[in-house]
Scaffold this motif. Structure first.
Motif, PDB file in Angstrom:
ATOM      1  N   ASN A  81       0.813  -1.215   0.000  1.00  0.00           N
ATOM      2  CA  ASN A  81       0.000   0.000   0.000  1.00  0.00           C
ATOM      3  C   ASN A  81       0.854   1.276   0.000  1.00  0.00           C
ATOM      4  N   VAL A  82       2.171   1.148   0.164  1.00  0.00           N
ATOM      5  CA  VAL A  82       3.039   2.328   0.115  1.00  0.00           C
ATOM      6  C   VAL A  82       3.201   2.744  -1.343  1.00  0.00           C
ATOM      7  N   ARG A  83       2.805   3.975  -1.645  1.00  0.00           N
ATOM      8  CA  ARG A  83       2.899   4.495  -3.016  1.00  0.00           C
ATOM      9  C   ARG A  83       4.323   4.936  -3.320  1.00  0.00           C
ATOM     10  N   ARG A  84       4.878   5.787  -2.467  1.00  0.00           N
ATOM     11  CA  ARG A  84       6.244   6.278  -2.671  1.00  0.00           C
ATOM     12  C   ARG A  84       6.719   6.935  -1.384  1.00  0.00           C
ATOM     13  N   PHE A  85       8.026   7.170  -1.345  1.00  0.00           N
ATOM     14  CA  PHE A  85       8.594   7.910  -0.221  1.00  0.00           C
ATOM     15  C   PHE A  85       9.764   8.742  -0.708  1.00  0.00           C
ATOM     16  N   THR A  86      10.019   9.813  -0.002  1.00  0.00           N
ATOM     17  CA  THR A  86      11.192  10.641  -0.267  1.00  0.00           C
ATOM     18  C   THR A  86      12.011  10.683   1.012  1.00  0.00           C
ATOM     19  N   THR A  87      13.312  10.821   0.834  1.00  0.00           N
ATOM     20  CA  THR A  87      14.221  10.764   1.967  1.00  0.00           C
ATOM     21  C   THR A  87      15.083  12.012   2.031  1.00  0.00           C
ATOM     22  N   ASN A  88      15.192  12.555   3.229  1.00  0.00           N
ATOM     23  CA  ASN A  88      16.166  13.597   3.521  1.00  0.00           C
ATOM     24  C   ASN A  88      17.189  12.995   4.474  1.00  0.00           C
ATOM     25  N   VAL A  89      18.461  13.119   4.139  1.00  0.00           N
ATOM     26  CA  VAL A  89      19.528  12.652   5.011  1.00  0.00           C
ATOM     27  C   VAL A  89      19.911  13.809   5.924  1.00  0.00           C
ATOM     28  N   VAL A  90      19.957  13.548   7.208  1.00  0.00           N
ATOM     29  CA  VAL A  90      20.313  14.582   8.172  1.00  0.00           C
ATOM     30  C   VAL A  90      21.824  14.795   8.118  1.00  0.00           C
ATOM     31  N   LEU A  91      22.224  16.022   7.826  1.00  0.00           N
ATOM     32  CA  LEU A  91      23.643  16.354   7.729  1.00  0.00           C
ATOM     33  C   LEU A  91      24.223  16.800   9.059  1.00  0.00           C
ATOM     34  N   GLY A  92      23.394  17.359   9.914  1.00  0.00           N
ATOM     35  CA  GLY A  92      23.839  17.812  11.224  1.00  0.00           C
ATOM     36  C   GLY A  92      22.671  17.814  12.184  1.00  0.00           C
ATOM     37  N   LEU A  93      22.952  17.544  13.430  1.00  0.00           N
ATOM     38  CA  LEU A  93      21.916  17.450  14.450  1.00  0.00           C
ATOM     39  C   LEU A  93      21.949  18.699  15.314  1.00  0.00           C
ATOM     40  N   GLY A  94      20.889  19.499  15.247  1.00  0.00           N
ATOM     41  CA  GLY A  94      20.811  20.719  16.044  1.00  0.00           C
ATOM     42  C   GLY A  94      20.208  20.485  17.412  1.00  0.00           C
ATOM     43  N   LYS A  95      19.181  19.638  17.477  1.00  0.00           N
ATOM     44  CA  LYS A  95      18.519  19.313  18.735  1.00  0.00           C
ATOM     45  C   LYS A  95      17.758  18.025  18.542  1.00  0.00           C
ATOM     46  N   ARG A  96      17.784  17.183  19.548  1.00  0.00           N
ATOM     47  CA  ARG A  96      17.064  15.909  19.512  1.00  0.00           C
ATOM     48  C   ARG A  96      16.480  15.669  20.881  1.00  0.00           C
ATOM     49  N   GLY A  97      15.201  15.387  20.961  1.00  0.00           N
ATOM     50  CA  GLY A  97      14.608  15.132  22.267  1.00  0.00           C
ATOM     51  C   GLY A  97      13.135  14.822  22.180  1.00  0.00           C
ATOM     52  N   LEU A  98      12.596  14.436  23.320  1.00  0.00           N
ATOM     53  CA  LEU A  98      11.171  14.152  23.425  1.00  0.00           C
ATOM     54  C   LEU A  98      10.540  14.911  24.592  1.00  0.00           C
ATOM     55  N   PHE A  99      11.222  15.929  25.091  1.00  0.00           N
ATOM     56  CA  PHE A  99      10.730  16.708  26.226  1.00  0.00           C
ATOM     57  C   PHE A  99       9.394  17.348  25.880  1.00  0.00           C
ATOM     58  N   VAL A 100       8.413  17.215  26.785  1.00  0.00           N
ATOM     59  CA  VAL A 100       7.098  17.825  26.611  1.00  0.00           C
ATOM     60  C   VAL A 100       6.945  18.920  27.666  1.00  0.00           C
ATOM     61  N   PRO A 101       6.891  20.183  27.265  1.00  0.00           N
ATOM     62  CA  PRO A 101       6.709  21.255  28.250  1.00  0.00           C
ATOM     63  C   PRO A 101       5.329  21.130  28.912  1.00  0.00           C
ATOM     64  N   VAL A 102       5.308  21.010  30.231  1.00  0.00           N
ATOM     65  CA  VAL A 102       4.042  20.844  30.948  1.00  0.00           C
ATOM     66  C   VAL A 102       3.808  21.910  32.007  1.00  0.00           C
ATOM     67  N   ARG A 103       4.844  22.650  32.332  1.00  0.00           N
ATOM     68  CA  ARG A 103       4.700  23.686  33.358  1.00  0.00           C
ATOM     69  C   ARG A 103       4.280  24.994  32.719  1.00  0.00           C
ATOM     70  N   GLY A 104       3.406  25.716  33.396  1.00  0.00           N
ATOM     71  CA  GLY A 104       2.967  27.021  32.910  1.00  0.00           C
ATOM     72  C   GLY A 104       4.008  28.097  33.183  1.00  0.00           C
ATOM     73  N   ASP A 105       3.818  29.252  32.579  1.00  0.00           N
ATOM     74  CA  ASP A 105       4.761  30.356  32.764  1.00  0.00           C
ATOM     75  C   ASP A 105       4.854  30.804  34.206  1.00  0.00           C
ATOM     76  N   ALA A 106       3.758  30.712  34.938  1.00  0.00           N
ATOM     77  CA  ALA A 106       3.745  31.188  36.328  1.00  0.00           C
ATOM     78  C   ALA A 106       4.407  30.213  37.291  1.00  0.00           C
ATOM     79  N   GLU A 107       4.734  29.033  36.839  1.00  0.00           N
ATOM     80  CA  GLU A 107       5.307  28.025  37.750  1.00  0.00           C
ATOM     81  C   GLU A 107       6.800  28.098  37.796  1.00  0.00           C
TER      82      GLU A 107
END
Length: 159
Positions: free
Chosen positions: A133-159
């Motif tokens: 069922n996959v029609r096509r795909f395109t690929t971008n190769v990452v040349l440099g890593l600027g930031k990698r993470g899974l952090f989810v901001p959960v605190r409000g500005d007032a905290e």
């Protein structure tokens, strides 16, 4: 089940996302709760699925997987059973780190890691063979890593 998060919960989540090895006592000191109250909150956050996993973040280059690929993938038909099959295939492949079902010209965007281009090509050939069922795909190769993470901001500005 969706938890209602109060300011203590959000502060705890902020802390454990930055360092998952801290003890409940150390976390409690930072948020102003006892060790037992912090432990109860951590158990509830895990039971409710707010904390989905506690994992170690591995440096890909140090582990021999320095190449990242960003893949935009289109499918032929968006029938639920075909999409479910493709999602199961993605979930079963450790090299496929992230999968996003998106709007726009692509149906999915994937983050894939591999030790080299040949390994990536082999993975994608297997994906095409296993998922007609996959029609096509395109690929971008990452040349440099600027930031990698899974952090989810959960605190409000007032905290």
């Amino acid at each position: 089940m969706r938890s209602k998060l109060d300011r203590f919960d959000r502060h705890i989540l902020d802390i454990v996302q930055r360092d998952g090895e801290l003890t409940a006592d150390a976390i409690g000191d930072q948020v102003g709760l006892s060790e037992s109250a912090t432990s109860r909150r951590l158990r509830r956050l895990k039971a409710d699925g707010v904390i989905a996993a506690t994992v170690a973040v591995v440096d890909p280059a140090a582990a021999g997987r320095p190449t990242f690929f960003i893949v935009a993938l289109e499918v032929e038909r968006e029938r639920p059973e075909l999409l479910a099959r493709l999602r199961r295939w993605f979930a079963g492949e450790d090299q496929v780190q992230q999968v996003y079902y998106v709007t726009g010209s692509a149906d999915f965007v994937l983050i894939v890691t591999a030790p080299d281009v040949d390994s990536y090509d082999a993975l994608m050939a297997r994906m095409i063979a296993d998922n007609p069922n996959v029609r096509r795909f395109t690929t971008n190769v990452v040349l440099g890593l600027g930031k990698r993470g899974l952090f989810v901001p959960v605190r409000g500005d007032a905290e």
